[in-house]
Structures are given as structure tokens and as C-alpha cells.
Enzyme design. Sequence first.
Site, PDB file in Angstrom:
ATOM      1  N   TYR A  72       0.855  -1.198   0.000  1.00  0.00           N
ATOM      2  CA  TYR A  72       0.000   0.000   0.000  1.00  0.00           C
ATOM      3  C   TYR A  72       0.883   1.238   0.000  1.00  0.00           C
ATOM      4  CZ  TYR A  72      -4.983  -0.769   0.150  1.00  0.00           C
ATOM      5  OH  TYR A  72      -6.263  -1.017  -0.204  1.00  0.00           O
ATOM      6  N   LYS A 281      -1.736   2.021 -24.953  1.00  0.00           N
ATOM      7  CA  LYS A 281      -2.171   2.036 -26.362  1.00  0.00           C
ATOM      8  C   LYS A 281      -0.932   2.200 -27.251  1.00  0.00           C
ATOM      9  CE  LYS A 281      -6.870   3.644 -25.455  1.00  0.00           C
ATOM     10  NZ  LYS A 281      -6.989   4.210 -24.095  1.00  0.00           N
TER      11      LYS A 281
HETATM   12  N1  DSN Z   1     -11.341   1.828 -24.922  1.00  0.00           N
HETATM   13  C1  DSN Z   1     -10.522   2.802 -25.586  1.00  0.00           C
HETATM   14  C2  DSN Z   1     -10.604   2.706 -27.065  1.00  0.00           C
HETATM   15  O1  DSN Z   1     -10.842   1.619 -27.550  1.00  0.00           O
HETATM   16  O2  DSN Z   1     -10.425   3.684 -27.742  1.00  0.00           O
HETATM   17  C3  DSN Z   1     -10.840   4.136 -25.124  1.00  0.00           C
HETATM   18  O3  DSN Z   1     -11.093   4.136 -23.777  1.00  0.00           O
END
Ligand code: DSN
Length: 485
Positions: A72, A281
Amino acid sequence: MTDTLAPSSMAQTASQAYRSALAVIESVEPRIAEATRAELADQRSSLKLIASENYASPAVLLTMGTWFSDKYAEGTVGHRFYAGCQNVDTVESLAAEHARELFGAEYAYAQPHSGIDANLVAFWAILANRVELPALAEHGVKGINDLSEQDWEELRKKFGNQRALGMSLDAGGHLTHGFRPNISGKMFHQRSYGTDPETQLLDYDAVRRTAKEFKPLVLIAGYSAYPRRVNFAKMAEIADEVGATLMVDMAHFAGLVAGKVFTGEDNPVPYADIVTTTTHKSLRGPRGGLVLATKEYADSVDRGCPMVLGGPLSHVMAAKAVALAEARTPEFQTYAQQVADNAKSLADGFLRRGAKLVTGGTDNHIVLLDVTGFGLTGRQAESALLDAGIVTNRNSVPNDPNGAWYTSGVRFGTPALTTRGFGADEFDRVAELTVNVLKNTTPTTTAAGAPGKAKYHLADGVVQATKAASAELLGKHPLYPGLEL
Ligand code: DSN
């Protein structure tokens, strides 16, 4: 697959690590070990074109599986609500330092667990810094952090009157930019800006007109399905003109900023007060979030946990530090440029084969295919493509006649397959395979005889032929080469 991501010299070591880890997991819950192996097999054997997904390196993935998960550490570096956080401090400091230096930000906060969380931290910070409380100030209250219960009563009324202006969902905006299904839609009165009805491009004059009329506290820029760059200098100018704070959610294109593909006015960091992102991403890190801010917002951003976040996930912050270190290499810049080049190749491949694209093309990592020309809904197209091993997601197009559930579009993204080493020619082949599947898909009717928005029929042999062609492409660019479980 790029050598930085999966150095061949490390393949054997990573194989041993995963084999050992799976053996340990298997001794407790064999079905989880089995699902983990199956997930790798599935990811290896499909064309992953979901624009928000990628493949993190074994170094990033392995960093998440440690005892940092057990600690934590609410609070901030050197100021924790728990004892014994010296190693978490190292991890969080390194993640923040890499983020600051990579993006040239004044301040970085590595704790958010996701993009929604990063945006919540940003909204909190903007409200904390910007909401004027003249009546409270008379009582010696300096800011939101000193409020009594009674003050809160007054403030709740004021929060309800705050305004946020963000990109509309069908133009490519995101739910967390003030839309009802997300808490941001309840925190703010929201209005959206769309795109030009003819070109489907962002119309900055229209954004300015709406901003002048609506006078938002927050102007939100950023998108999850807009296949173009945004000029952040223009957005900052609009925000300044109406006294709004410019917040940019760069979750989708953070990798292109990190890789110096988006520079100058395409880079939000020098123009926005607060920039949020996810780390998984195009940035190719672990699943998580990040907030970059000017010094002015740093104190409020730092209150993210426990204000709106649970305790920091130290194992994930450690993996963020590893991924950000990877993103600071020249190899990552090459990767990011290839992501953009590949998107162009995919878009050109679609256009040459007669398909229609939202905005007519791309200049980021996203291609948004309008599937109405194939006589299909987005849902039918998404399902038919999945049957053939092409993994995408359906998406609204501007003013979508089929609504947000069935939709008329399919979104494609290049970050994941570029990580595997796909180049422009291979993306052209992906366009060819995709168009062939869609041309051979026919919508079918419901039991009542009406056109079914989800039902479809694929011509004989298309699935097998597409899978065979994909297997050939994927075989040339294995995922985690040399990694054997
Ligand atoms: N889930 C993401 C996307 O696919 O663009 C955005 O939050």
C-alpha cells in the site's frame, strides 16, 4: 517484432521466466495457467487491428508480476500514509521522471490506474484550481481543499453549473469527455463540438463559435476514433479566448507524441494545462494512466489519491517506468513513424479498392472505415471480420444512421501489428483481405423479415482463405519470437 521490444538474446530467458511462472500458477489454479497460454495463442494467431491495443514487451509484462503488488502506498513520493514505501518512492519517481523528460512536461503523475482515472484526476485538479468561490473566500477559505461540510453544500451547486466542451462521440470523442454514461457527464454541463458535415474534419471556427457561446470552464481536446491530427495551438487559442482550461486526452496518440511523429502544433504538451493519457495504447506500456500538468496544477493533481483514486498500483507504476524508458529510445521513434506510415498504407489500400473512409484518409494511427457501401452495419462487419480472424471494433461515424450500438463504421489501428513488424506492404494486404471479407458478407433478415442489423452470411470459403492468408502474414512476423511456453 522490433529487437528492442523482444531482443532475441532475451527470448530464452523470457521463455524460462514464463514457463516457471506458469508452472507456479498451475499448481494453484490450472485453469488460469491454461487461459494464459490460450490468450497468447489467440493473440499470436489473429490480425489485431483494434486501434487502442498493442503488445507490451516481456520486460514490461514481467515487471507487473512482482511483490510491489502487495504494497500500500497512498499519498505521494516521500509523503505516504503508510510506512515502508522507500522502494515504491523509487519506482514512482522514476516513472514520473521518464514521463517528464520524454514528453517535456513540467509535472507528471504516474498513479492513475486507467484513462478514466487520469481524466478524473484532471477534472478534479481543474475544478480545484479554477472554481471561484468568492463567498467562501470572504470566510478565509482559500481553495477546495479547505472546505467545511457547509462549504461543500454551496460548492455542489456550483459544480453543477460548471461547463465542459468536448468532441462529440460520433465525431470520435470519448465518453469520459463529459458524456452521461461517465461521471464526467454528471460533474459538468456538457456541450460537444462535431466535425464539418462535408469534410468530416475538425472545424476550428465552429469550435470557437460554440466555445464563445457556451463559455466552458474546460475545453477538452483528444479523441478515440478521429483519424486525423488536432492542431493544439488553435485549440489553446480558443481556450484562451474564452478563459477555459485546455485539457488534452492524448491516450490514443501518446506513442506518436513520444516517438516525435507529432511535433510542433500536433504535440499537445506545450499548449495544454493538463494532458492525460493511458500507457497501454500506442505508448506500448502496461494497462494504466498518466497525467502531465503545468506546475500550476501539480499540487491538485497530486491529490488524485485518495481524492478520486484507490491506492497506487506500484507494480504497474514500475512497468510504466520500464515502458517509458523504452519509449525514450531511437527505436521507439522508428516504430512510431512506422505506425503512421502503416496507417496511410492501410487507408490507401482501402481507398484503392473502392472503400469509403471517414475524412477520406488518415494522418495518425487510426483508419475509420464507413461500411455502409458494403450494405452492412458496423456490427455485421465487425462480426464477419472476426469470423475471418481480423480483430477490429465497430464504431459510429459522424451522424451515424445506425446509432451507437449497431453503428456504420469499423475502426482500425496500426500500433499492434506494427509492433509485430508489419510494414506498408503487409498493411496493404490487410486492406485487401478486409475488403474481400466485407464484399463477401451479406446482411440477412430477422425472423420477422426485416433487415437484421446484426445478422449476416459469409460466402463459402472466405473464412478459410482469409485465415490462411493471415497466417502467412503473421508467420513472417511472430509475436514474441523465440518465446516458447
Ligand atoms: N477503450 C478505448 C478505445 O478503444 O479507444 C478508449 O477508452
